[in-house]
Structure formats: C-alpha cells, structure tokens
Design a protein around this motif. Structure first.
Motif, mmCIF file in Angstrom:
data_model
loop_
_atom_site.group_PDB
_atom_site.id
_atom_site.type_symbol
_atom_site.label_atom_id
_atom_site.label_comp_id
_atom_site.label_asym_id
_atom_site.label_seq_id
_atom_site.Cartn_x
_atom_site.Cartn_y
_atom_site.Cartn_z
ATOM 1 N N PHE A 215 -36.790 -10.135 -14.519
ATOM 2 C CA PHE A 215 -35.483 -9.885 -15.131
ATOM 3 C C PHE A 215 -34.987 -8.499 -14.743
ATOM 4 C CE2 PHE A 215 -37.244 -13.263 -17.639
ATOM 5 C CZ PHE A 215 -36.146 -14.059 -17.906
ATOM 6 N N PHE B 254 -35.019 -5.286 -9.770
ATOM 7 C CA PHE B 254 -35.971 -6.337 -10.129
ATOM 8 C C PHE B 254 -37.350 -5.885 -9.665
ATOM 9 C CE2 PHE B 254 -31.870 -8.294 -9.554
ATOM 10 C CZ PHE B 254 -31.753 -9.085 -10.670
ATOM 11 N N PHE C 206 -31.604 -12.598 -13.400
ATOM 12 C CA PHE C 206 -33.023 -12.716 -13.072
ATOM 13 C C PHE C 206 -33.228 -13.295 -11.680
ATOM 14 C CE2 PHE C 206 -33.725 -17.317 -13.631
ATOM 15 C CZ PHE C 206 -32.595 -17.674 -14.343
#
Lengths: 114, 232
Positions: B96, B111, B216
């Motif tokens: 996420f 990320f 995500f």
C-alpha cells in the motif's frame, strides 16, 4: 500548510519519522515500517491567527497538556494541526493474531494558526 | 506566554535535540499503545515456522488437485505426492502507498516491498491500482511516471511515463511489472510513482480517509527455481 525548513520561525509542519525497527517494534508491527509522527511548531503572530479546523484528537490532548503545564493562562494563537489522516497498522496482537486497524487522526498533514 | 511570544505548544522546540527526540519517541509509543488499547507492547509473536507453513500449503494444494481429479473420493492417510512443477510456490505481494508528498497538481506515492523481492523471488506480473474521485463525468488526462533511483546521484530518474484518460470516478490499473522486476537487487526495494492530476481533482489519497480506496500494488510472484547443474 507549510513544511518546516530554512530559517523561518513561522508556524509549520515538522516531519518526524518513528522507525519501528529503531524502537524494537518491528517484530510485532508488520506494516507500516514506521510512524510519521509529524507535528506543528513555530510562531503564530496575530495576523496569522484564525485558521479553523482544530477538533478533538490526540494532538489537541497533547496541546492541552502543554498548555496546562504552562504557567501563563493568556496565550497567543497557537500552531496546531489543521489536516490529519489515519495511521493504518497491521500487527500481531497478544494472541499472535494478525490484526489490521486504522487509528484516526494520527498523522499530521498540515498545520495552521488557531 | 506573553503576547507576541512563543505559543506554549511550541515549547518542544526549546528542548535539546536529543531530549526532544526521546520525548517524541516515548509519546509515539504511548499514543499507539493507548489507541490500540494495549497496556504494553505484545510479546514477540510466534509465527509458524516457514518450513511448516510451506509444507501445509503444499499439502493443501496437493489435496485440492487430488480432490479435483477424483471427485467424491475421501482420502485418509499419507499426503499425495506433488505433480511435477507443483513444488514452485506462487504467491501475491501487496504493497500500500505510503509517505506521499503532494501539491495541487502532483502526487508522489511510495510502495515499499520486502527484501525477499530482491533475492529469492521472481515477479511474474505487477499491477498498480489507483482510485479516482473525479468531480467531472468527462475524461481527464492523468500522467503517471514511474521513478527509479539514479545510480549517479541521489535524485530519481523517470523509468517510464504513461498518460491515461480517466473516465469519472473509479479504479484504474496500470501494469508496473517491469518496474517492480527492476527493483530486484535493491537493498530496500521501493517503487516511486509520480502522478500529474487535473488541479480540481481530489488526490488519490482519499481525503475522507476511506481506506478501501488507498492506492496499492499487487505483484504475482514465485520462488526462484534453483539453478540446476547437469554432469555429462
């Protein structure tokens, strides 16, 4: 909101990252790797006062505690969080279950003067 | 504090840097534990051993394939042998977005991936998911740049740039397989995504704290096969 930096002493957001590895918490908190415990700091002259948005939160609790500790009652405008977001945690609880939770208002995104 | 002087909330600035850091760390610990209603941090968890977990997963998979081959048959006894090729472990990695910096027109997402990605894992495919809460029904252009660290310095360089026409509210996806594969070898694999969005658009980091709309990346991965040496 303004991020702190340079020589300005005006109200700004100071970034502060708590690395869970550094405090030995990486073994029970799976994600994220740390907590962006940003906070507000700096001067709030009268002409900067009046930015609303202060709601009951952990940060106001801290603020109130500091206020209470202060000897003086009459204060100028304060530099406080005006925008916050939650901290999402994935962690092992006491029974080694994996739990996902969101703690509201834990991350300060911007600051302003009350 | 007298008028025109420091607000008491700024008292922390007066602390010595080391002390201030200790105070903030203690405060962070205290507040997280309080919000999780934990009197103290849980003791070190005892996750199942990796080997035991892999064995359990293999048994489960073998059982499934066995059941599919002969429906209605109940097995009891030794676990069936794996078919050739079944011993490869495939799984999904979810990351996420975190620590986004943004302006009115640009958003930066990070990320982070586990170190496992850099060594023992082969990424088969990876997809970036972004939710847009567009105020307009007509299509709007969005530029997505994948950044990678510049080997010559501390800056980032653009690895790829994609322009999308986003139609109203909803999820968009982008193939980021090559970018995630290129993270292999990095000590702390991290994918940086920069978005240029229309000025009146809401950031893909939802302002109303809707976590179900959090950006995500999903990566399908499998354990790398060990190199085989054949003697002739």
């Amino acid at each position: 909101g303004v991020d702190c930096g340079g020589d300005s002493r005006m109200c700004c957001r100071q970034e502060f990252f708590v690395d869970f590895k550094e405090i030995g918490w990486e073994d029970w908190i799976i994600q994220p790797a740390g907590y962006h415990m940003n906070y507000c700091t700096g001067l709030c002259p009268l002409h900067m006062a009046g930015i609303p948005g202060l709601a009951a939160s952990f940060h106001t609790a801290v603020l109130n505690r500091i206020k209470a500790a202060s000897a003086a009652a009459a204060v100028d405008s304060c530099c406080v969080p005006t925008q916050r977001r939650p901290l999402s945690l994935l962690y092992y609880d006491r029974d080694s279950n994996i739990v996902k939770t969101d703690i509201p208002d834990m991350i300060v995104d911007s600051c302003g003067c009350t | 504090a007298a008028r025109g002087e420091w607000c008491p909330a700024c008292g922390m600035a007066a602390l010595a840097p080391g002390t201030q850091r200790d105070v903030l760390l203690a405060l962070a610990k205290q507040s997280i534990l309080a919000k999780l209603r934990l009197p103290a941090r849980p003791s070190s968890p005892q996750p199942p051993a990796r080997g035991a977990l892999l064995t359990a997963l293999r048994r489960l998979r073998a059982q499934r394939s066995d059941t599919a081959a002969s429906p209605g048959t109940l097995r009891d006894g030794p676990v069936p042998q794996l078919r050739p090729g079944m011993e490869l472990q495939e799984y999904e990695i979810l990351s996420f977005a975190e620590s986004a910096s943004s302006t009115s027109r640009s958003v930066c997402l990070h990320f982070r991936f586990s170190r496992e990605l850099s060594g023992s894992t082969e990424v088969l495919q990876a997809t970036l998911y972004l939710f847009w809460a567009s105020p307009r029904p007509r299509a709007q252009p969005v530029t997505i740049r994948l950044l990678k660290p510049d080997p010559m310095g501390p800056n980032m360089t653009v690895a790829s740039e994609t322009r999308l026409e986003v139609q109203g509210s909803g999820w968009t996806t982008l193939d980021v397989g090559p970018a995630v594969r290129s993270l292999s070898g990095q000590e702390t694999p991290r994918l940086t995504v920069e978005l240029d969005v229309p000025e009146d658009w809401e950031s893909p980091f939802p302002a109303d704290h809707t976590d179900s709309h959090w950006p995500f990346v999903v990566a399908q991965a499998r354990a790398r096969t060990p190199h085989r040496v054949r003697r002739r």
